[in-house]
Design a protein around this motif. Sequence first.
Motif, PDB file in Angstrom:
ATOM      1  N   ALA A   6      73.947  60.139 -18.475  1.00 16.63           N
ATOM      2  CA  ALA A   6      74.491  60.210 -19.857  1.00 16.63           C
ATOM      3  C   ALA A   6      74.320  58.413 -20.464  1.00 16.63           C
ATOM      4  O   ALA A   6      74.715  58.634 -21.786  1.00 16.63           O
ATOM      5  N   ASP A   7      73.959  57.552 -19.831  1.00 21.93           N
ATOM      6  CA  ASP A   7      73.702  56.289 -20.359  1.00 21.93           C
ATOM      7  C   ASP A   7      72.630  56.032 -21.056  1.00 21.93           C
ATOM      8  O   ASP A   7      72.104  55.118 -21.665  1.00 21.93           O
ATOM      9  N   PHE A   8      71.659  57.312 -20.801  1.00 18.18           N
ATOM     10  CA  PHE A   8      70.067  56.678 -21.199  1.00 18.18           C
ATOM     11  C   PHE A   8      69.952  56.851 -22.645  1.00 18.18           C
ATOM     12  O   PHE A   8      68.936  56.487 -23.247  1.00 18.18           O
ATOM     13  N   GLY A   9      70.738  57.661 -23.302  1.00 18.20           N
ATOM     14  CA  GLY A   9      70.661  57.630 -24.822  1.00 18.20           C
ATOM     15  C   GLY A   9      69.279  58.353 -25.217  1.00 18.20           C
ATOM     16  O   GLY A   9      68.935  59.166 -24.708  1.00 18.20           O
ATOM     17  N   VAL A  10      68.740  57.942 -26.433  1.00 15.17           N
ATOM     18  CA  VAL A  10      67.415  58.558 -26.812  1.00 15.17           C
ATOM     19  C   VAL A  10      66.444  58.251 -25.778  1.00 15.17           C
ATOM     20  O   VAL A  10      66.021  56.967 -25.600  1.00 15.17           O
ATOM     21  N   THR A  11      65.580  59.014 -25.287  1.00 15.95           N
ATOM     22  CA  THR A  11      64.706  58.828 -24.437  1.00 15.95           C
ATOM     23  C   THR A  11      63.253  59.088 -24.884  1.00 15.95           C
ATOM     24  O   THR A  11      63.013  60.152 -25.451  1.00 15.95           O
ATOM     25  N   LEU A  12      62.410  58.180 -24.521  1.00 12.59           N
ATOM     26  CA  LEU A  12      60.847  58.602 -24.865  1.00 12.59           C
ATOM     27  C   LEU A  12      60.098  58.420 -23.735  1.00 12.59           C
ATOM     28  O   LEU A  12      59.801  57.384 -22.867  1.00 12.59           O
ATOM     29  N   VAL A  13      59.514  59.544 -23.550  1.00 15.73           N
ATOM     30  CA  VAL A  13      58.379  59.460 -22.395  1.00 15.73           C
ATOM     31  C   VAL A  13      57.081  59.423 -22.974  1.00 15.73           C
ATOM     32  O   VAL A  13      56.522  60.202 -23.901  1.00 15.73           O
ATOM     33  N   ILE A  14      56.351  58.483 -22.443  1.00 17.31           N
ATOM     34  CA  ILE A  14      54.951  58.251 -23.054  1.00 17.31           C
ATOM     35  C   ILE A  14      53.853  58.648 -22.097  1.00 17.31           C
ATOM     36  O   ILE A  14      53.824  58.268 -20.835  1.00 17.31           O
ATOM     37  N   ALA A  15      53.086  59.845 -22.524  1.00 19.03           N
ATOM     38  CA  ALA A  15      52.097  60.148 -21.625  1.00 19.03           C
ATOM     39  C   ALA A  15      50.666  59.921 -22.162  1.00 19.03           C
ATOM     40  O   ALA A  15      50.256  60.160 -23.299  1.00 19.03           O
ATOM     41  N   ALA A  35      71.583  67.663 -19.996  1.00 21.73           N
ATOM     42  CA  ALA A  35      72.731  66.896 -20.134  1.00 21.73           C
ATOM     43  C   ALA A  35      73.141  66.762 -21.603  1.00 21.73           C
ATOM     44  O   ALA A  35      74.021  65.654 -21.984  1.00 21.73           O
ATOM     45  N   GLY A  36      72.310  67.002 -22.424  1.00 20.80           N
ATOM     46  CA  GLY A  36      72.445  66.933 -24.021  1.00 20.80           C
ATOM     47  C   GLY A  36      71.717  65.862 -24.632  1.00 20.80           C
ATOM     48  O   GLY A  36      72.255  65.380 -25.905  1.00 20.80           O
ATOM     49  N   ARG A  37      70.802  64.908 -24.005  1.00 12.82           N
ATOM     50  CA  ARG A  37      70.429  63.798 -24.356  1.00 12.82           C
ATOM     51  C   ARG A  37      69.070  64.215 -25.133  1.00 12.82           C
ATOM     52  O   ARG A  37      68.441  65.283 -25.099  1.00 12.82           O
ATOM     53  N   ASP A  38      68.623  63.553 -26.143  1.00 13.10           N
ATOM     54  CA  ASP A  38      67.303  63.491 -27.019  1.00 13.10           C
ATOM     55  C   ASP A  38      66.307  63.132 -26.248  1.00 13.10           C
ATOM     56  O   ASP A  38      66.238  61.945 -25.890  1.00 13.10           O
ATOM     57  N   VAL A  39      65.399  63.875 -25.748  1.00 19.59           N
ATOM     58  CA  VAL A  39      63.952  63.543 -25.194  1.00 19.59           C
ATOM     59  C   VAL A  39      62.781  63.789 -26.129  1.00 19.59           C
ATOM     60  O   VAL A  39      62.669  64.899 -26.460  1.00 19.59           O
ATOM     61  N   HIS A  40      61.959  62.626 -26.282  1.00 16.91           N
ATOM     62  CA  HIS A  40      61.026  62.801 -27.029  1.00 16.91           C
ATOM     63  C   HIS A  40      59.691  62.457 -26.151  1.00 16.91           C
ATOM     64  O   HIS A  40      59.843  61.744 -25.156  1.00 16.91           O
ATOM     65  N   VAL A  41      58.731  63.285 -26.412  1.00 18.02           N
ATOM     66  CA  VAL A  41      57.410  63.331 -25.516  1.00 18.02           C
ATOM     67  C   VAL A  41      56.321  62.593 -26.557  1.00 18.02           C
ATOM     68  O   VAL A  41      56.315  63.435 -27.439  1.00 18.02           O
ATOM     69  N   ALA A  42      55.600  61.512 -26.243  1.00 19.15           N
ATOM     70  CA  ALA A  42      54.550  61.195 -26.763  1.00 19.15           C
ATOM     71  C   ALA A  42      53.371  61.555 -25.894  1.00 19.15           C
ATOM     72  O   ALA A  42      53.141  60.963 -25.091  1.00 19.15           O
ATOM     73  N   ILE A  43      52.284  62.396 -26.489  1.00 17.43           N
ATOM     74  CA  ILE A  43      50.947  62.487 -25.921  1.00 17.43           C
ATOM     75  C   ILE A  43      50.001  61.552 -26.729  1.00 17.43           C
ATOM     76  O   ILE A  43      49.848  61.702 -27.886  1.00 17.43           O
ATOM     77  N   ALA A  44      49.591  60.414 -26.079  1.00 16.68           N
ATOM     78  CA  ALA A  44      48.714  59.303 -26.556  1.00 16.68           C
ATOM     79  C   ALA A  44      47.302  59.999 -27.152  1.00 16.68           C
ATOM     80  O   ALA A  44      47.058  59.421 -28.339  1.00 16.68           O
ATOM     81  N   THR A  45      46.758  60.689 -26.423  1.00 10.83           N
ATOM     82  CA  THR A  45      45.309  61.031 -26.616  1.00 10.83           C
ATOM     83  C   THR A  45      45.007  62.560 -26.957  1.00 10.83           C
ATOM     84  O   THR A  45      45.823  63.419 -26.363  1.00 10.83           O
ATOM     85  N   THR A  74      63.145  67.447 -27.152  1.00 12.56           N
ATOM     86  CA  THR A  74      63.392  67.444 -28.521  1.00 12.56           C
ATOM     87  C   THR A  74      62.484  67.529 -29.454  1.00 12.56           C
ATOM     88  O   THR A  74      62.349  68.173 -30.473  1.00 12.56           O
ATOM     89  N   ARG A  75      61.562  66.485 -29.223  1.00 14.46           N
ATOM     90  CA  ARG A  75      60.217  66.617 -30.253  1.00 14.46           C
ATOM     91  C   ARG A  75      58.865  65.885 -29.372  1.00 14.46           C
ATOM     92  O   ARG A  75      59.071  65.205 -28.543  1.00 14.46           O
ATOM     93  N   THR A  76      57.980  66.740 -29.768  1.00 12.76           N
ATOM     94  CA  THR A  76      56.653  66.291 -29.199  1.00 12.76           C
ATOM     95  C   THR A  76      55.772  65.439 -30.259  1.00 12.76           C
ATOM     96  O   THR A  76      55.488  66.074 -31.467  1.00 12.76           O
ATOM     97  N   THR A 109      65.711  54.417 -23.889  1.00  9.01           N
ATOM     98  CA  THR A 109      65.263  54.349 -22.566  1.00  9.01           C
ATOM     99  C   THR A 109      63.764  54.782 -22.944  1.00  9.01           C
ATOM    100  O   THR A 109      63.372  55.604 -23.467  1.00  9.01           O
ATOM    101  N   ILE A 110      62.869  54.200 -21.968  1.00  9.88           N
ATOM    102  CA  ILE A 110      61.314  54.525 -22.076  1.00  9.88           C
ATOM    103  C   ILE A 110      60.970  54.921 -20.467  1.00  9.88           C
ATOM    104  O   ILE A 110      61.036  54.066 -19.699  1.00  9.88           O
ATOM    105  N   PHE A 111      60.050  55.762 -20.452  1.00  9.21           N
ATOM    106  CA  PHE A 111      59.167  55.909 -19.397  1.00  9.21           C
ATOM    107  C   PHE A 111      57.937  55.862 -19.660  1.00  9.21           C
ATOM    108  O   PHE A 111      57.318  56.701 -20.493  1.00  9.21           O
ATOM    109  N   LEU A 112      57.075  55.064 -18.948  1.00  2.79           N
ATOM    110  CA  LEU A 112      55.719  54.578 -19.071  1.00  2.79           C
ATOM    111  C   LEU A 112      54.701  55.200 -17.971  1.00  2.79           C
ATOM    112  O   LEU A 112      55.208  55.042 -16.903  1.00  2.79           O
ATOM    113  N   PRO A 113      53.451  55.215 -18.187  1.00  2.00           N
ATOM    114  CA  PRO A 113      52.785  55.368 -16.937  1.00  2.00           C
ATOM    115  C   PRO A 113      52.669  53.972 -16.269  1.00  2.00           C
ATOM    116  O   PRO A 113      52.973  52.620 -16.910  1.00  2.00           O
ATOM    117  N   PHE A 114      52.286  53.991 -15.012  1.00  2.00           N
ATOM    118  CA  PHE A 114      52.181  52.737 -14.192  1.00  2.00           C
ATOM    119  C   PHE A 114      50.986  51.765 -14.439  1.00  2.00           C
ATOM    120  O   PHE A 114      49.912  52.389 -14.606  1.00  2.00           O
TER     121      PHE A 114
END
Length: 228
Positions: A6-15, A35-45, A74-76, A109-114
């Motif tokens: 619930a603390d994550f807020g707007v989340t962006l996952v970068i692929a 949980a009702g969070r906004d989750v954005h996914v960005a496909i870089a390539t 939420t949005r790609t 919140t951000i999720f990144l590749p390693f």
Amino acid sequence: MTDRIADFGVTLVIAPHPDDEVLGCGGVIARLADAGRDVHVAIATRGRAPRYSQEGADRVRREALAAHELLGVTRTHFLDLPAAELDQVPHADLNGAMGRLFEAVKPDTIFLPFLGDIHLDHQLIFRSAMVAARPRDWHYPLRLYAYETLSETNWAAPQIEPGFAPNIFIDIHETLERKLAAFACFQSQCGVFPNERSPEALRALAMLRGATVHRYAAEAFVLIREVI
């Protein structure tokens, strides 16, 4: 179990490429969406000729959208940078693309590749996302996590480059099946076990990561930064 989701807020996952986001954190994406969070996914390539066919690139994009719908994204965002050729893109241009993405999404919140992944695209996306995530004003990502990608993270040389040593584990036992179903949307990318990019291998990794912290299934991450 305390639910910090619930603390994550707007989340962006970068692929870096389509399917990395599902491999690395598909279970967390589904849990956040539930949980009702906004989750954005960005496909870089995006694959470009002559290395990739137009038909193949279009197919993978359709697969990604189907997977994201299933997970509740939420949005790609498609950045359409050249796949497997990011080393030929001026670093300032790559930084600019990440900066515009962050400005549009304003993620908490951000999720990144390693950084230590064997694929150079992953390394370059990590570095440019870190540039975009710099705390230069009052709003910037408060949480940054690096995810693992089967056939990329585990194929690196940890004795020479950074090794993936997870210190964050997120329970996904209730969303594991949706993660596997989302990966199955990528018919062009799915392999047959014992291929690493197979549903069986993904399930095994989730169970292993879960058992590490006495859970049925989990996804593991390296915490890069957290501001509380």
